[in-house]
Motif scaffolding. Structure first.
Motif, PDB file in Angstrom:
ATOM      1  N   THR A 188       0.830  -1.208   0.000  1.00 38.31           N
ATOM      2  CA  THR A 188       0.000   0.000   0.000  1.00 38.31           C
ATOM      3  C   THR A 188       0.861   1.253   0.000  1.00 38.31           C
ATOM      4  OG1 THR A 188      -1.738  -1.177   1.215  1.00 38.31           O
ATOM      5  CG2 THR A 188      -1.814   1.226   1.234  1.00 38.31           C
ATOM      6  N   LEU A 189       1.933   1.229   0.809  1.00 39.08           N
ATOM      7  CA  LEU A 189       2.839   2.377   0.837  1.00 39.08           C
ATOM      8  C   LEU A 189       3.518   2.569  -0.514  1.00 39.08           C
ATOM      9  CD1 LEU A 189       4.078   4.586   2.584  1.00 39.08           C
ATOM     10  CD2 LEU A 189       5.859   2.963   3.259  1.00 39.08           C
ATOM     11  N   GLN A 190       3.859   1.479  -1.168  1.00 39.76           N
ATOM     12  CA  GLN A 190       4.467   1.567  -2.500  1.00 39.76           C
ATOM     13  C   GLN A 190       3.483   2.161  -3.508  1.00 39.76           C
ATOM     14  OE1 GLN A 190       5.408  -2.195  -4.286  1.00 39.76           O
ATOM     15  NE2 GLN A 190       7.032  -1.337  -5.575  1.00 39.76           N
ATOM     16  N   ALA A 191       2.195   1.867  -3.352  1.00 37.19           N
ATOM     17  CA  ALA A 191       1.175   2.363  -4.283  1.00 37.19           C
ATOM     18  C   ALA A 191       0.949   3.865  -4.137  1.00 37.19           C
ATOM     19  CB  ALA A 191      -0.136   1.614  -4.067  1.00 37.19           C
ATOM     20  N   THR A 192       1.381   4.449  -3.022  1.00 36.22           N
ATOM     21  CA  THR A 192       1.197   5.895  -2.835  1.00 36.22           C
ATOM     22  C   THR A 192       2.116   6.711  -3.731  1.00 36.22           C
ATOM     23  OG1 THR A 192       2.804   5.948  -1.009  1.00 36.22           O
ATOM     24  CG2 THR A 192       0.485   5.555  -0.439  1.00 36.22           C
ATOM     25  N   ASP A 193       3.089   6.062  -4.423  1.00 33.91           N
ATOM     26  CA  ASP A 193       3.979   6.791  -5.339  1.00 33.91           C
ATOM     27  C   ASP A 193       3.201   7.538  -6.409  1.00 33.91           C
ATOM     28  OD1 ASP A 193       6.086   5.862  -3.931  1.00 33.91           O
ATOM     29  OD2 ASP A 193       6.755   4.387  -5.404  1.00 33.91           O
ATOM     30  N   LYS A 194       2.106   6.949  -6.885  1.00 38.53           N
ATOM     31  CA  LYS A 194       1.354   7.541  -7.987  1.00 38.53           C
ATOM     32  C   LYS A 194       0.424   8.664  -7.518  1.00 38.53           C
ATOM     33  CE  LYS A 194       1.437   3.255 -10.654  1.00 38.53           C
ATOM     34  NZ  LYS A 194       0.627   2.186 -11.311  1.00 38.53           N
ATOM     35  N   LEU A 195       0.100   8.681  -6.249  1.00 40.16           N
ATOM     36  CA  LEU A 195      -0.777   9.735  -5.700  1.00 40.16           C
ATOM     37  C   LEU A 195      -0.188  10.253  -4.385  1.00 40.16           C
ATOM     38  CD1 LEU A 195      -4.184   7.902  -6.313  1.00 40.16           C
ATOM     39  CD2 LEU A 195      -3.313   9.864  -7.600  1.00 40.16           C
ATOM     40  N   PRO A 196       1.007  10.843  -4.439  1.00 40.36           N
ATOM     41  CA  PRO A 196       1.676  11.230  -3.190  1.00 40.36           C
ATOM     42  C   PRO A 196       0.935  12.308  -2.394  1.00 40.36           C
ATOM     43  CG  PRO A 196       2.837  12.103  -5.109  1.00 40.36           C
ATOM     44  CD  PRO A 196       1.789  11.186  -5.627  1.00 40.36           C
ATOM     45  N   GLU A 197       0.397  13.319  -3.071  1.00 36.76           N
ATOM     46  CA  GLU A 197      -0.266  14.409  -2.348  1.00 36.76           C
ATOM     47  C   GLU A 197      -1.567  13.935  -1.700  1.00 36.76           C
ATOM     48  OE1 GLU A 197      -0.777  17.758  -4.858  1.00 36.76           O
ATOM     49  OE2 GLU A 197       1.382  18.023  -5.232  1.00 36.76           O
ATOM     50  N   TRP A 198      -2.387  13.217  -2.460  1.00 37.65           N
ATOM     51  CA  TRP A 198      -3.620  12.675  -1.895  1.00 37.65           C
ATOM     52  C   TRP A 198      -3.319  11.726  -0.729  1.00 37.65           C
ATOM     53  CZ3 TRP A 198      -8.826  13.361  -2.630  1.00 37.65           C
ATOM     54  CH2 TRP A 198      -9.205  14.199  -3.677  1.00 37.65           C
ATOM     55  N   SER A 199      -2.317  10.871  -0.917  1.00 36.46           N
ATOM     56  CA  SER A 199      -1.981   9.897   0.127  1.00 36.46           C
ATOM     57  C   SER A 199      -1.472  10.576   1.386  1.00 36.46           C
ATOM     58  CB  SER A 199      -0.928   8.918  -0.401  1.00 36.46           C
ATOM     59  OG  SER A 199      -1.386   8.242  -1.543  1.00 36.46           O
ATOM     60  N   GLU A 200      -0.724  11.652   1.206  1.00 38.98           N
ATOM     61  CA  GLU A 200      -0.206  12.388   2.358  1.00 38.98           C
ATOM     62  C   GLU A 200      -1.343  13.091   3.094  1.00 38.98           C
ATOM     63  OE1 GLU A 200       2.498  13.537   5.072  1.00 38.98           O
ATOM     64  OE2 GLU A 200       3.023  12.335   3.301  1.00 38.98           O
ATOM     65  N   ASN A 201      -2.227  13.733   2.351  1.00 41.33           N
ATOM     66  CA  ASN A 201      -3.340  14.464   2.983  1.00 41.33           C
ATOM     67  C   ASN A 201      -4.316  13.533   3.686  1.00 41.33           C
ATOM     68  OD1 ASN A 201      -2.287  16.882   2.018  1.00 41.33           O
ATOM     69  ND2 ASN A 201      -3.506  16.806   0.125  1.00 41.33           N
ATOM     70  N   LEU A 202      -4.535  12.342   3.146  1.00 41.80           N
ATOM     71  CA  LEU A 202      -5.456  11.377   3.759  1.00 41.80           C
ATOM     72  C   LEU A 202      -4.806  10.566   4.883  1.00 41.80           C
ATOM     73  CD1 LEU A 202      -7.301  10.030   0.580  1.00 41.80           C
ATOM     74  CD2 LEU A 202      -8.139  11.690   2.267  1.00 41.80           C
ATOM     75  N   GLY A 203      -3.497  10.768   5.119  1.00 44.79           N
ATOM     76  CA  GLY A 203      -2.813  10.073   6.207  1.00 44.79           C
ATOM     77  C   GLY A 203      -2.430   8.642   5.897  1.00 44.79           C
ATOM     78  N   ILE A 204      -2.514   8.231   4.631  1.00 46.89           N
ATOM     79  CA  ILE A 204      -2.186   6.841   4.274  1.00 46.89           C
ATOM     80  C   ILE A 204      -0.691   6.573   4.481  1.00 46.89           C
ATOM     81  CG2 ILE A 204      -2.200   5.137   2.417  1.00 46.89           C
ATOM     82  CD1 ILE A 204      -4.544   6.640   1.176  1.00 46.89           C
ATOM     83  N   ILE A 205       0.150   7.497   4.048  1.00 48.97           N
ATOM     84  CA  ILE A 205       1.605   7.298   4.144  1.00 48.97           C
ATOM     85  C   ILE A 205       2.039   7.188   5.592  1.00 48.97           C
ATOM     86  CG2 ILE A 205       3.843   8.374   3.685  1.00 48.97           C
ATOM     87  CD1 ILE A 205       2.684   9.525   1.133  1.00 48.97           C
TER      88      ILE A 205
END
Length: 594
Positions: free
Chosen positions: A144-161
């Motif tokens: 899942t963390l690897q998949a955040t490469d394609k959507l870094p800003e969204w993933s950061e704002n949603l707290g996924i990373i």
């Protein structure tokens, strides 16, 4: 890997001329464009609008009679993510896993598929799956963390990373005995069936799939806890570097040596980031690993600060390296055997500066320092034996590396002789001056008797070196004979004086003035005897040096005569002259024994 299945209906979406439609009895009345894909869906009596707050608001702003398409070109995850959301609304069966969770959550957040719009909506189900399944799993969190490469800003704002990194670090800090989950460990020689215990570096291979920024975040957070030893952090850096950096030991003639600027920039960033993360503790990474990083640093064009740091670290641990750690091709040539001897010389010079600096106030560490510099001397001599086989290796480069090692680091010259012998055999076309310079660095007294015996019969060595070896043997035998002759009269003299010592009335030796006088006389006699022996040795040495010089001159004259008198009966090759000299030496030794 865990997954979540939603919906029960079969997939009824189909494509026709770049348009995705849904098989339904109700004609489509909603046109949506997601990038280059057009969707024909339903607006009236459709579950799509009931579950998507954004579509409700957009459709309310348009008249029902208008067929203007709704365009959502900023959809995170693109058409695939939107289609997952649409299928969920229509009840079509979908599978959510760590691979598609990130785009699905981002797209559902944009479409406002929250609980406030309808209970059991898509966002709530995704968040529940994330916390109960993905974050609880080891590989799921990493994927899942690897998949955040394609959507870094969204993933950061949603707290996924942040949540994935915390989950990964928590598991990394777990004692190996408590690790129960599956992990990847494909090291050579490791068989999980034979090893019941979990290796300490079980996690390093799995986290190495992440990009350098995420990897750095994990490593630096782990370091800040001070739970894991520096060597384990260094092992993680080594695994990551081996996966992403182009470690090439031999350049193939058919391979392309040019990398794209994008690839170079990426590798440069990886290398510089890895160097910045190496723990300051000595031994956290191996000397071989540091030398490998240094070998590719010039080709990648890393910063001067990074290269200087690598040289410094590699020089401190240089005595721990092996010969295989030093064998890298030069970046200035495509030849497969052209070794980067300049790189090794730079590291050696840095090591010597560091060694001299700490040896001034060494104290109790003198033995360790002596052992480290002798290890480096042996390492360089072994390295010279390999690079001596390089056809392109010049005498000047070879000699420069030999002379860079101080005398204290090379107590014996056997390995150096082997390197020189290999070089002479691989380079038979050397002229006399080059051979003289090459062999001039050998010291006869630092060769073992076996190596000297081999050198005397070595056809590759110049005649001058062979003569020096012969006369060193003669001088050695002469000194040994002189020492034996002096020792016997001295023992007789001391024995006679011991018997002549005065004794008292009880038969014991007198301890009065007579003995003190005897001691003073004995000291005087020993001093005069040592002085006369030293004078005799100096005189003998001068005579031997003169004889050696005369004989060498005669041999040079004979060589010149041999070149001019090719058909003469007096023609003698230098092998016979050496043999004659050696036979004379043996006759001289037998006469002395008689």
């Amino acid at each position: 890997m865990k997954f979540m299945k939603l919906g029960t209906r079969s997939d009824t979406f189909y494509t026709e001329q770049a348009t995705r439609s849904l098989v339904s009895d109700i004609p489509p009345d909603l046109v949506m464009k997601i990038n280059d894909t057009t969707y024909l869906l339903h607006k009236l009596q459709s579950p799509l609008l009931r579950k998507c707050g954004l579509l409700q608001r957009l459709c309310s702003d348009t008249n029902d009679s208008e067929s203007v398409p709704l365009e959502l070109h900023d959809m995170p995850g693109g058409p695939d993510a939107f289609e997952l959301c649409a299928k969920f609304c229509y009840g079509v069966s979908i599978n959510i896993s760590a691979h598609n969770f990130v785009p699905a959550l981002c797209a559902s957040k944009l479409l406002q598929m929250n609980e406030s719009i309808e209970r059991g909506n898509f966002v709530g189900k995704l968040e529940s799956f994330f916390s109960s399944c993905i974050l609880e799993g080891w590989k799921d969190s990493i994927s899942t963390l690897q998949a955040t490469d394609k959507l870094p800003e969204w993933s950061e704002n949603l707290g996924i990373i942040r949540k994935c990194i915390d989950s990964i670090i928590e598991k990394v800090l777990t004692p190996p005995s408590q690790v129960k989950w599956s992990y990847t460990y494909t090291r050579p020689g490791y068989n999980r069936k034979q090893h019941h215990s979990v290796p300490k570096d079980w996690w390093t291979e799995d986290v190495s799939i992440l990009n350098i920024d995420l990897f750095r975040c994990i490593i630096m957070t782990i370091r800040s806890t001070h739970v894991l030893p520096p060597q384990l952090i260094g092992e993680a850096l080594h695994v990551y570097a081996c996966k992403w950096l182009p470690f090439i030991k031999v350049k193939s003639s058919g391979s392309s040596s040019s990398q794209t600027e994008e690839s170079k920039e990426k590798n440069r960033k990886v290398l510089e980031t890895i160097v910045s993360m190496i723990p300051a503790d000595k031994g956290s990474v191996s000397a071989g690993f540091l030398l490998r990083l240094l070998s590719i640093s010039s080709n990648l064009g890393v910063s001067t600060v990074t290269k200087t740091e690598l040289i410094k670290r590699a020089s401190i641990q240089f005595h721990e390296a092996n010969v295989s750690d030093l064998l890298y091709p030069s970046t200035s040539s495509l030849d497969q055997k052209f070794y980067d001897i300049e790189l090794i010389q730079v590291v050696l010079e840095s090591f010597l500066k560091f060694w001299k600096r700490i040896s001034t106030g060494a104290g109790d560490n003198k033995h360790y320092l002596l052992r480290s510099i002798t290890k480096v001397g042996k390492l360089i001599d072994s390295y010279l034996q390999v690079v001596a086989r390089d056809d392109n290796m010049t005498v000047s480069k070879f000699v420069a590396l030999v002379e860079a090692v101080p005398a204290i680091g090379r107590l014996e010259h056997d390995d150096l002789y082997q390197a020189i012998n290999i070089y002479l055999k691989v380079h038979p076309d050397l002229n006399k001056s080059e051979k003289k310079r090459l062999c001039g660095i050998l010291e006869c007294q630092r060769l073992s008797s076996e190596v000297r015996a081999h050198a005397v019969t070595n056809d590759s060595l110049p005649l001058r070196t062979v003569v020096q070896l012969l006369y060193y043997e003669q001088e050695k035998d002469s000194n040994a004979a002189t020492s034996t002759k002096v020792q016997k009269p001295l023992e007789l003299l001391l024995g006679a004086k011991k018997r002549a010592e005065p004794r008292d009335s009880h038969g014991k030796q007198s301890l009065g003035l007579d003995k003190e006088e005897f001691k003073r006389g004995e000291i005087t006699r020993r001093a005069s005897l040592a002085e006369s022996r030293e004078k005799g040795q100096h005189k003998t040495k001068r005579l031997d040096d003169k004889l050696a010089l005369d004989l060498e001159k005669k041999m040079v004259i004979r060589e010149s005569k041999e070149e001019s008198m090719s058909g003469s009966k007096l023609n003698l090759d230098h092998k016979k002259m050496v043999q004659r000299t050696r036979s004379n030496k043996s006759e001289y030794g037998s006469e002395k024994r008689r």
